[in-house]
Design a protein around this motif. Structure first.
Motif, PDB file in Angstrom:
ATOM      1  N   GLN A  87       0.820  -1.210   0.000  1.00 11.03           N
ATOM      2  CA  GLN A  87       0.000   0.000   0.000  1.00 11.03           C
ATOM      3  C   GLN A  87       0.858   1.267   0.000  1.00 11.03           C
ATOM      4  OE1 GLN A  87      -3.150  -0.542  -0.429  1.00 11.03           O
ATOM      5  NE2 GLN A  87      -2.845  -2.772  -0.168  1.00 11.03           N
ATOM      6  N   GLN A  88       2.178   1.097  -0.205  1.00 11.80           N
ATOM      7  CA  GLN A  88       3.115   2.212  -0.283  1.00 11.80           C
ATOM      8  C   GLN A  88       3.265   2.979   1.035  1.00 11.80           C
ATOM      9  OE1 GLN A  88       5.123   2.766  -3.128  1.00 11.80           O
ATOM     10  NE2 GLN A  88       4.216   0.742  -3.473  1.00 11.80           N
ATOM     11  N   THR A  89       2.992   2.261   2.088  1.00 14.69           N
ATOM     12  CA  THR A  89       3.295   2.833   3.406  1.00 14.69           C
ATOM     13  C   THR A  89       4.602   2.198   3.891  1.00 14.69           C
ATOM     14  OG1 THR A  89       2.030   1.130   4.559  1.00 14.69           O
ATOM     15  CG2 THR A  89       0.845   3.147   3.928  1.00 14.69           C
ATOM     16  N   THR A  90       5.174   2.785   4.930  1.00 14.43           N
ATOM     17  CA  THR A  90       6.431   2.230   5.459  1.00 14.43           C
ATOM     18  C   THR A  90       6.238   1.784   6.908  1.00 14.43           C
ATOM     19  OG1 THR A  90       7.191   4.415   6.165  1.00 14.43           O
ATOM     20  CG2 THR A  90       7.867   3.660   3.970  1.00 14.43           C
ATOM     21  N   THR A  91       6.973   0.784   7.265  1.00 13.42           N
ATOM     22  CA  THR A  91       6.983   0.293   8.654  1.00 13.42           C
ATOM     23  C   THR A  91       8.424  -0.039   9.029  1.00 13.42           C
ATOM     24  OG1 THR A  91       6.122  -1.362  10.184  1.00 13.42           O
ATOM     25  CG2 THR A  91       6.552  -2.105   7.948  1.00 13.42           C
ATOM     26  N   LEU A  92       8.805   0.302  10.252  1.00 16.04           N
ATOM     27  CA  LEU A  92      10.180   0.058  10.716  1.00 16.04           C
ATOM     28  C   LEU A  92      10.299  -1.354  11.281  1.00 16.04           C
ATOM     29  CD1 LEU A  92      11.030   3.447  12.481  1.00 16.04           C
ATOM     30  CD2 LEU A  92      11.757   2.660  10.222  1.00 16.04           C
ATOM     31  N   VAL A  93      11.404  -2.014  10.901  1.00 19.70           N
ATOM     32  CA  VAL A  93      11.638  -3.374  11.374  1.00 19.70           C
ATOM     33  C   VAL A  93      13.099  -3.512  11.800  1.00 19.70           C
ATOM     34  CG1 VAL A  93       9.886  -4.307   9.806  1.00 19.70           C
ATOM     35  CG2 VAL A  93      12.307  -4.312   9.124  1.00 19.70           C
ATOM     36  N   THR A  94      13.338  -4.570  12.556  1.00 22.37           N
ATOM     37  CA  THR A  94      14.710  -5.016  12.810  1.00 22.37           C
ATOM     38  C   THR A  94      14.967  -6.173  11.861  1.00 22.37           C
ATOM     39  OG1 THR A  94      14.672  -4.323  15.116  1.00 22.37           O
ATOM     40  CG2 THR A  94      16.298  -5.985  14.505  1.00 22.37           C
ATOM     41  N   LEU A  95      16.029  -6.071  11.085  1.00 27.97           N
ATOM     42  CA  LEU A  95      16.269  -7.017   9.998  1.00 27.97           C
ATOM     43  C   LEU A  95      17.406  -7.964  10.357  1.00 27.97           C
ATOM     44  CD1 LEU A  95      15.000  -7.223   7.090  1.00 27.97           C
ATOM     45  CD2 LEU A  95      17.090  -6.102   6.278  1.00 27.97           C
ATOM     46  N   TYR A  96      17.145  -9.278  10.195  1.00 31.38           N
ATOM     47  CA  TYR A  96      18.178 -10.299  10.373  1.00 31.38           C
ATOM     48  C   TYR A  96      18.363 -11.002   9.036  1.00 31.38           C
ATOM     49  CZ  TYR A  96      17.438  -9.722  15.385  1.00 31.38           C
ATOM     50  OH  TYR A  96      17.328  -9.212  16.647  1.00 31.38           O
ATOM     51  N   THR A  97      19.584 -11.079   8.545  1.00 33.69           N
ATOM     52  CA  THR A  97      19.843 -11.789   7.282  1.00 33.69           C
ATOM     53  C   THR A  97      20.891 -12.852   7.516  1.00 33.69           C
ATOM     54  OG1 THR A  97      21.639 -10.373   6.513  1.00 33.69           O
ATOM     55  CG2 THR A  97      19.386  -9.638   6.033  1.00 33.69           C
ATOM     56  N   LYS A  98      20.785 -13.940   6.755  1.00 38.04           N
ATOM     57  CA  LYS A  98      21.730 -15.040   6.918  1.00 38.04           C
ATOM     58  C   LYS A  98      21.925 -15.728   5.570  1.00 38.04           C
ATOM     59  CE  LYS A  98      22.307 -19.484   9.228  1.00 38.04           C
ATOM     60  NZ  LYS A  98      21.709 -20.458  10.156  1.00 38.04           N
ATOM     61  N   PRO A  99      23.157 -15.856   5.062  1.00 39.34           N
ATOM     62  CA  PRO A  99      23.410 -16.596   3.822  1.00 39.34           C
ATOM     63  C   PRO A  99      22.989 -18.050   3.971  1.00 39.34           C
ATOM     64  CG  PRO A  99      25.315 -15.293   4.461  1.00 39.34           C
ATOM     65  CD  PRO A  99      24.378 -15.290   5.626  1.00 39.34           C
ATOM     66  N   THR A 100      22.382 -18.611   2.918  1.00 39.72           N
ATOM     67  CA  THR A 100      21.959 -20.005   2.949  1.00 39.72           C
ATOM     68  C   THR A 100      21.942 -20.522   1.510  1.00 39.72           C
ATOM     69  OG1 THR A 100      20.244 -21.519   3.737  1.00 39.72           O
ATOM     70  CG2 THR A 100      19.501 -19.415   2.821  1.00 39.72           C
ATOM     71  N   THR A 101      21.361 -21.656   1.342  1.00 37.96           N
ATOM     72  CA  THR A 101      21.168 -22.182  -0.021  1.00 37.96           C
ATOM     73  C   THR A 101      19.713 -22.568  -0.181  1.00 37.96           C
ATOM     74  OG1 THR A 101      21.739 -24.429   0.672  1.00 37.96           O
ATOM     75  CG2 THR A 101      23.527 -23.061  -0.187  1.00 37.96           C
ATOM     76  N   PHE A 102      19.217 -22.450  -1.400  1.00 36.32           N
ATOM     77  CA  PHE A 102      17.840 -22.860  -1.687  1.00 36.32           C
ATOM     78  C   PHE A 102      17.835 -23.571  -3.031  1.00 36.32           C
ATOM     79  CE2 PHE A 102      13.617 -22.024  -3.546  1.00 36.32           C
ATOM     80  CZ  PHE A 102      12.840 -22.651  -2.575  1.00 36.32           C
ATOM     81  N   ALA A 107      21.509 -18.172  -1.638  1.00 38.82           N
ATOM     82  CA  ALA A 107      20.360 -17.332  -1.316  1.00 38.82           C
ATOM     83  C   ALA A 107      20.598 -16.628   0.013  1.00 38.82           C
ATOM     84  CB  ALA A 107      19.092 -18.170  -1.263  1.00 38.82           C
ATOM     85  N   ILE A 108      19.678 -15.737   0.377  1.00 33.91           N
ATOM     86  CA  ILE A 108      19.748 -15.010   1.646  1.00 33.91           C
ATOM     87  C   ILE A 108      18.442 -15.241   2.393  1.00 33.91           C
ATOM     88  CG2 ILE A 108      20.026 -12.763   2.765  1.00 33.91           C
ATOM     89  CD1 ILE A 108      22.485 -13.607   1.266  1.00 33.91           C
ATOM     90  N   TYR A 109      18.542 -15.718   3.644  1.00 34.42           N
ATOM     91  CA  TYR A 109      17.351 -15.825   4.478  1.00 34.42           C
ATOM     92  C   TYR A 109      17.174 -14.486   5.183  1.00 34.42           C
ATOM     93  CZ  TYR A 109      14.340 -16.853   8.405  1.00 34.42           C
ATOM     94  OH  TYR A 109      13.328 -16.809   9.327  1.00 34.42           O
ATOM     95  N   VAL A 110      15.944 -13.932   5.096  1.00 36.30           N
ATOM     96  CA  VAL A 110      15.648 -12.627   5.670  1.00 36.30           C
ATOM     97  C   VAL A 110      14.501 -12.769   6.677  1.00 36.30           C
ATOM     98  CG1 VAL A 110      14.981 -10.234   5.223  1.00 36.30           C
ATOM     99  CG2 VAL A 110      16.354 -11.486   3.530  1.00 36.30           C
TER     100      VAL A 110
END
Length: 666
Positions: A87-102, A107-110
């Motif tokens: 809906q083109q609104t924004t929300t603040l998050v805490t982001l965790y990323t981890k390299p993986t395979t798919f 790939a990157i797990y988010v």
């Protein structure tokens, strides 16, 4: 090393989360995920599988950051990241990323956790978190489950104990300690304390994986779960091995006799106390080498060793596995469960294995005493006293024997021990009382003085005579307490009689031990002031032994002079029975002498009459008041009157009575 080797390809469990999460390919497309929170439906997700979306979701952050997420080979953590919804609104998050395979591809797990869903810790919770982190950084920690199995440790514990996480997890609490009876008792105590919901704290010895011993100061804390099965226990430990090593070295210096390697009397007291607490039966064998210093002077030039060392070698050989202590240069103690006949056999062993000085056997003679716990005595002090009493008896009989104390002697010691304990209680509860024996002035026929005498009738041990009470009180140091009690009562009573119109002097007995206290004179004067008693109504009786010792101690004489200057009188008791020296009668401030009752009882003898007459005349020649004790008949009083005696005291006048009875006699 590839990502496949580093990170698990099993991403299914990671996607089962209440928060938005997805698999992001390096191309920026989503391979799999859940974006309901950002208004993307399942149908939207299917379309996004072929469309780059990273730049759409992360439109609020720079391209460099997006590229960093897509190309990262390590997990990343980003706070306050703005996500753009459908809906083109924004929300603040805490982001965790981890390299993986798919599906075999990089790939990157988010994982996105909306800030609105994160509950911040309050100040108290933050303090607890900081405290927990501080403990883990500063101490060794081990976490146990409700059954005592290890479920978690920190790196400090692993470094000290030499365990690895894989090896130690699943071990039990008890496997961290050495196998010994002492260790078993400690661990049982710790575990029982934790099971009862209490904290345990103390120093304990532990063992590493490779069986090296080390010491820790341990605090064991129970953590309560919702059910007993969920309880946990945390062990917080500080390595004190170096401190303990220094402590043991100091104890060795403090408690070990350097010449023989035996423990000394201070350590022996601790050992005996511990054995008594554990109710372990044993014999306390006290051995003393007879005429030691004479033998030492004659034979202490043994080649390469000493008489004591040779003797203790034989002790250690004969009393193997027994605890041995050196009390002083020529006295030793053996703590053993062995029977009396075996102990007595040590004398035969010494004869069969003599100590030689050259080709000459050293003639050793021993006096020994055997006292058993708990049959004979029940404390370390009692064991020592009983043993010394036995050795005295052995020496009087010629020595060179090891014996047990007789039943009658044990009974006497037991009685003495009970009297000591009950006396403390009597003083505390003020169960002592005072009787007064009057002294009759022969010239006036009036009672002008009384002697205050302590009496004690105990509800458990009955009447304790002064002859039994005073020696025990002097030996234990309680004579000072009794003296203070008697002084207080005597002064109070003298004031009562004075207020009733009777000038009655009150005599109290004092010991040289009391006057060795440099504050004795001050204490007496303070009591007079507190009770309002005139100094000239107080008289202090001392013995000839007191007088002889006071002659050699200027501090005692000084205190006596201070009291004399205030008006207090001193009387010499038991005159004629002492050391035959009259010099102290000139040195000390004595105003009265009391002829001992042994002479009065023998007055029928002409020689005794001459002796007593001489005592009276000696006293009169020195301007001293002469009092005769133990007067029991009219004939004795008449004879003493003839000799010129000033006052008489004894059963003919009155036995010791209460203050009220004295009042009726005045």
């Amino acid at each position: 090393m590839t990502k496949e080797q580093i990170y698990s390809t099993d991403i299914e469990p990671l996607l089962v989360t209440p928060f938005p999460s997805f698999i992001l390919l390096p191309t920026g497309t989503i391979a799999k995920g859940n974006l309901d929170h950002f208004d993307y439906s399942t149908l939207d997700m299917e379309r996004l599988n072929t469309q780059p979306i990273a730049h759409t979701l992360f439109s609020e952050i720079g391209n460099d950051t997006i590229e960093s997420i897509l190309s990262s080979t390590v997990p990343q953590y980003l706070q306050d990241v703005a996500i753009t919804t459908k809906q083109q609104t924004t929300t603040l998050v805490t982001l965790y990323t981890k390299p993986t395979t798919f599906e075999g591809k990089e790939a990157i797990y988010v994982l996105c956790i909306p800030n609105d869903d994160i509950r911040s810790l309050n100040a108290e919770q933050q303090q607890l978190t900081d405290l927990k982190n501080g403990i883990h950084q500063s101490f060794m920690t081990v976490t146990l489950d409700s059954d005592g199995f290890i479920i978690q440790t920190n790196q400090q514990f692993l470094r000290t104990s030499h365990w690895t996480p894989k090896r130690v997890i699943g071990k039990t609490f008890w496997q961290l300690f050495p196998i010994s009876s002492d260790s078993e008792k400690v661990t049982q105590t710790i575990w029982k304390t934790l099971q009862n919901g209490h904290i345990w704290q103390g120093d304990v010895q532990k063992i590493t994986k490779d069986e090296q011993l080390y010491w820790v100061h341990l605090t064991a804390i129970p953590l309560f779960g919702t059910t007993p099965e969920r309880n946990q226990y945390v062990l917080i430990e500080r390595d004190i091995t170096k401190d303990k090593t220094v402590q043991f070295q100091l104890e060795k210096i403090a408690y070990i006799d350097p010449e023989t390697g035996m423990i000394n009397v201070h350590r022996l007291a601790q050992v005996i106390t511990s054995m008594i607490e554990e109710q372990r039966h044993f014999s306390f064998v006290y051995l003393s080498i007879d005429k030691f210093y004479t033998i030492k002077d004659l034979h202490d030039d043994l080649a390469g060793t000493s008489l004591v060392m040779e003797f203790t070698k034989r002790m250690k050989m004969y009393f193997q596995d027994s605890t041995m202590a050196r009390i002083n240069e020529n006295e030793f103690v053996v703590i053993t469960p062995l029977p009396e006949w075996f102990t007595q056999g040590f004398l035969t062993y010494l004869q069969q294995n003599p100590i030689y000085n050259g080709n000459v056997a050293v003639p050793l003679s021993l006096s020994g005493g055997i006292t058993r716990f708990p049959e004979d005595q029940t404390t370390f002090s009692q064991l020592m006293k009983a043993s010394l009493a036995t050795i005295t008896s052995v020496r009087e009989a010629g020595g060179d024997s090891i014996l047990s104390l007789s039943k009658s002697s044990h009974a006497a010691l037991n009685r003495k021990s009970v009297v000591e304990k009950r006396l403390l209680l009597a003083l505390d509860q003020k169960n002592l009382h005072v009787l007064y024996q009057p002294q009759l002035d022969i010239k006036t026929g009036k009672i002008t003085a009384v002697e205050a005498l302590v009496r004690w009738d105990d509800e458990e041990i009955g009447t304790v005579s002064p002859d039994e009470l005073i020696p025990i009180a002097e030996e234990t140091g309680l004579i000072n307490n009794i003296g203070s009690f008697m002084l207080e009562r005597a002064c109070e009573q003298a004031v009562v009689w004075k207020n009733a119109g009777h000038q009655i002097k009150v005599s109290i007995n004092s010991s040289v031990r009391e006057f060795r206290d440099k504050n004795m004179a001050k204490s007496i004067l303070e009591t007079l002031d507190r009770t309002g008693c005139p100094a000239d109504l107080l008289q202090i009786e001392i013995t000839e032994k007191f007088a002889l010792e006071a002659e050699a101690e200027t501090g005692i004489i000084k205190q006596m002079r201070i009291l004399e200057n205030e008006g207090i009188l001193f009387s010499l008791d038991d005159f004629g029975t002492g050391y035959g020296s009259f010099r102290y009668m000139q040195l000390l401030p004595i105003s009265t002498v009391k002829i001992d009752q042994t002479f009065i009882r023998a007055l029928k003898s002409e020689k005794t009459q001459q002796l007593v007459n001489g005592m009276v005349q000696l006293g009169k020649s020195m301007n001293l008041t002469v009092v005769a004790e133990g007067v029991e008949t009219k004939d004795q009083q008449e004879l003493l009157t003839k000799f010129g005696c000033d006052m008489v005291q004894g059963y003919f006048i009155s036995k010791p009575v209460t203050n009220d009875e004295i009042t009726s006699l005045i």
